[in-house]
Design an enzyme around this catalytic site. Structure first.
Site, PDB file in Angstrom:
ATOM      1  N   HIS A 142     -21.114   2.796  30.125  1.00  0.00           N
ATOM      2  CA  HIS A 142     -19.618   2.280  29.865  1.00  0.00           C
ATOM      3  C   HIS A 142     -19.204   1.025  30.018  1.00  0.00           C
ATOM      4  O   HIS A 142     -18.798   0.220  29.326  1.00  0.00           O
ATOM      5  CB  HIS A 142     -18.706   3.533  29.949  1.00  0.00           C
ATOM      6  CG  HIS A 142     -17.273   3.029  29.521  1.00  0.00           C
ATOM      7  ND1 HIS A 142     -16.888   3.228  28.185  1.00  0.00           N
ATOM      8  CD2 HIS A 142     -16.329   2.354  30.157  1.00  0.00           C
ATOM      9  CE1 HIS A 142     -15.690   2.746  28.216  1.00  0.00           C
ATOM     10  NE2 HIS A 142     -15.118   2.122  29.151  1.00  0.00           N
ATOM     11  N   GLU A 143     -19.271   0.493  31.386  1.00  0.00           N
ATOM     12  CA  GLU A 143     -18.685  -0.532  31.699  1.00  0.00           C
ATOM     13  C   GLU A 143     -19.739  -1.687  31.379  1.00  0.00           C
ATOM     14  O   GLU A 143     -19.424  -2.583  31.064  1.00  0.00           O
ATOM     15  CB  GLU A 143     -18.809  -0.613  33.330  1.00  0.00           C
ATOM     16  CG  GLU A 143     -17.683   0.424  33.873  1.00  0.00           C
ATOM     17  CD  GLU A 143     -16.460   0.198  33.251  1.00  0.00           C
ATOM     18  OE1 GLU A 143     -15.750  -0.952  33.094  1.00  0.00           O
ATOM     19  OE2 GLU A 143     -15.408   1.052  33.201  1.00  0.00           O
ATOM     20  N   HIS A 146     -19.069  -3.109  27.919  1.00  0.00           N
ATOM     21  CA  HIS A 146     -18.075  -3.997  27.914  1.00  0.00           C
ATOM     22  C   HIS A 146     -18.615  -5.260  27.705  1.00  0.00           C
ATOM     23  O   HIS A 146     -18.119  -6.309  27.018  1.00  0.00           O
ATOM     24  CB  HIS A 146     -17.077  -3.811  28.882  1.00  0.00           C
ATOM     25  CG  HIS A 146     -15.916  -2.533  28.702  1.00  0.00           C
ATOM     26  ND1 HIS A 146     -15.179  -2.373  27.466  1.00  0.00           N
ATOM     27  CD2 HIS A 146     -15.800  -1.656  29.448  1.00  0.00           C
ATOM     28  CE1 HIS A 146     -14.577  -1.437  27.662  1.00  0.00           C
ATOM     29  NE2 HIS A 146     -15.019  -0.823  28.668  1.00  0.00           N
TER      30      HIS A 146
END
Length: 182
Positions: A142-143, A146
């Site tokens: 998820h990170e 980004h």
């Protein structure tokens, strides 16, 4: 219109024309075809992120909070090593980024990935939640997403745009009302 106002108007038009919309990930790969307006160069954001990351590492190391548990560091880096090659599905250049992965000792439940692949995982996330490798991989992915989608660059551009608009608006209002903005 007086000369300073004309120049401000031309500057505003040039700024708006210079706003490039771009796709940061391959269209259709993940079913998301989103264009973003970028006002700041990728290189500028990557340099700034790398500098901030090194400062974060220096501060953590100075406080003896960087990579204190070799097993945790190895685990997080092993998971990252599995995830990084998969980034090619979203961006062909991403596997070649100068990836860095570190663990910061903190009770904070946090992880992040800066532009260019600078990852930090806080030990509290691992220890307090007792995450499995797959769960930790989901958080890290998820990170990483980004960074792949250049959300940091997009936010920096938005801030620059707001600041430029405020400066132009202030100068125009100042000129209209005869107020020296200095």
């Amino acid at each position: 219109m007086r000369c300073p106002q004309s120049w401000l108007l031309l500057f505003a038009i040039a700024l708006a024309a210079g706003c490039a919309t771009t796709r940061t990930t391959a269209p259709g790969v993940v079913g998301v075809n989103r264009e973003q307006t970028m006002l700041v160069s990728s290189g500028e954001v990557d340099r700034s992120a790398a500098k901030a990351y090194q400062e974060t590492l220096r501060d953590a190391k100075g406080s003896n909070l960087l990579n204190r548990d070799p097993r945790e560091v190895e685990r997080v880096r092993r998971i990252a090593a599995r995830l990084i090659p998969a980034t090619a599905a979203f961006r062909s250049d991403a596997p070649g980024w100068n990836w860095e992965v570190n663990v910061v000792t903190s009770r904070e439940l946090n992880a992040w990935c800066m532009p260019g692949g600078k990852i930090a995982v806080y030990s509290g996330l691992i220890e307090q939640l007792q995450l499995t490798d797959d769960e930790l991989a989901a958080v890290m992915a998820h990170e990483i997403a980004h960074a792949l989608r250049e959300h940091g660059r997009e936010k920096a551009g938005q801030a620059a745009g707001v600041n430029a608009a405020a400066a132009i608006g202030g100068a125009l209002l100042g000129a209209y009302f005869g107020i020296d903005s200095g």
